[in-house]
Design a protein around this motif. Structure first.
Motif, mmCIF file in Angstrom:
data_model
loop_
_atom_site.group_PDB
_atom_site.id
_atom_site.type_symbol
_atom_site.label_atom_id
_atom_site.label_comp_id
_atom_site.label_asym_id
_atom_site.label_seq_id
_atom_site.Cartn_x
_atom_site.Cartn_y
_atom_site.Cartn_z
ATOM 1 N N ASN A 167 36.072 33.125 29.675
ATOM 2 C CA ASN A 167 37.402 33.253 29.085
ATOM 3 C C ASN A 167 38.448 32.576 29.959
ATOM 4 O OD1 ASN A 167 36.591 35.041 26.915
ATOM 5 N ND2 ASN A 167 36.310 36.580 28.506
ATOM 6 N N GLU A 170 42.692 35.547 33.552
ATOM 7 C CA GLU A 170 43.504 36.749 33.451
ATOM 8 C C GLU A 170 44.873 36.387 34.021
ATOM 9 O OE1 GLU A 170 43.179 40.508 36.313
ATOM 10 O OE2 GLU A 170 41.617 40.490 34.773
ATOM 11 N N ARG A 172 48.216 38.188 35.754
ATOM 12 C CA ARG A 172 48.618 39.464 36.337
ATOM 13 C C ARG A 172 49.795 39.244 37.285
ATOM 14 N NH1 ARG A 172 46.048 44.339 36.721
ATOM 15 N NH2 ARG A 172 44.121 43.778 35.679
ATOM 16 N N LEU A 179 49.172 43.729 33.979
ATOM 17 C CA LEU A 179 48.311 42.785 33.283
ATOM 18 C C LEU A 179 49.074 42.199 32.095
ATOM 19 C CD1 LEU A 179 45.419 41.602 33.015
ATOM 20 C CD2 LEU A 179 44.929 43.515 31.479
ATOM 21 N N ARG A 181 47.658 39.190 30.421
ATOM 22 C CA ARG A 181 46.609 38.655 29.545
ATOM 23 C C ARG A 181 45.260 39.019 30.145
ATOM 24 N NH1 ARG A 181 46.228 32.280 28.753
ATOM 25 N NH2 ARG A 181 45.132 32.357 30.733
ATOM 26 N N GLN A 182 44.399 39.589 29.329
ATOM 27 C CA GLN A 182 43.045 39.911 29.764
ATOM 28 C C GLN A 182 42.251 38.618 29.918
ATOM 29 O OE1 GLN A 182 41.945 43.286 30.198
ATOM 30 N NE2 GLN A 182 40.343 42.198 31.274
#
Length: 183
Positions: A167, A170, A172, A179, A181-182
């Motif tokens: 993906n 992330e 942070r 957070l 966006r994961q």
């Protein structure tokens, strides 16, 4: 295209595509307002959102990051190598232009060991802006062929492989650990 050709495009304030840890990114010279505006126009991205800068070492990010506002533990977290890529939102220096920070007084940065980013930063002498290579509504490109299908056969793309991350990074906040966006 070859590495030096892509570096030359960057030095001429053009937008290029290059592989990152999980997907292809669109990048340009972050010191060039005209290059960043071309990138924002291409992505149909509002300037207010700000951009991510990526580099292989913190040295490339010193012009943008207000290091004085980071204590040792946060600096260590920023420099740490993580299994999955993490983009950190950090305090920006007061002279960093709004075309990079958007409406914020912070900037998003990521250290990466991807060989394409290392080679391009070394060839140009600057960090790269990084936003996913895709048109609005389309999935991020994972191959050079996908970049060409979305942006045209003649779009400057460094045809190296993306990394092994599944993906995009992330995102942070380095200070609050919030957070955004994961990964």
């Amino acid at each position: 295209m070859m590495l030096q050709q892509i570096a030359d495009y960057l030095l001429q304030d053009q937008v290029v595509a290059y592989p990152t840890e999980a997907v292809f990114g669109l990048g340009c010279n972050p010191f060039s307002e005209s290059a960043v505006k071309k990138l924002l126009d291409l992505k149909q991205r509002p300037m207010e959102k700000g951009l991510i800068l990526i580099a292989p070492t913190l040295d490339f990010l010193f012009p943008f990051v207000d290091i004085d506002k980071l204590d040792e533990s946060r600096l260590a977290r920023l420099k740490a190598h993580n299994e999955n890529p993490i983009t950190w939102v950090v305090p920006a220096k007061s002279n960093v232009p709004a075309f990079l920070t958007g409406k914020f007084n912070r900037i998003a940065v990521r250290l990466t060991d991807h060989p394409a980013v290392l080679a391009l930063c070394e060839a140009t002498g600057f960090a790269l802006t990084s936003t996913s290579a895709n048109l609005t509504g389309a999935p991020p490109c994972r191959t050079a062929a996908e970049v060409r299908s979305q942006f045209g056969e003649n779009f400057p793309v460094l045809d190296w492989a993306v990394g092994k991350a599944q993906n995009p990074s992330e995102i942070r906040d380095l200070i609050t650990n919030q957070l955004f966006r994961q990964g």
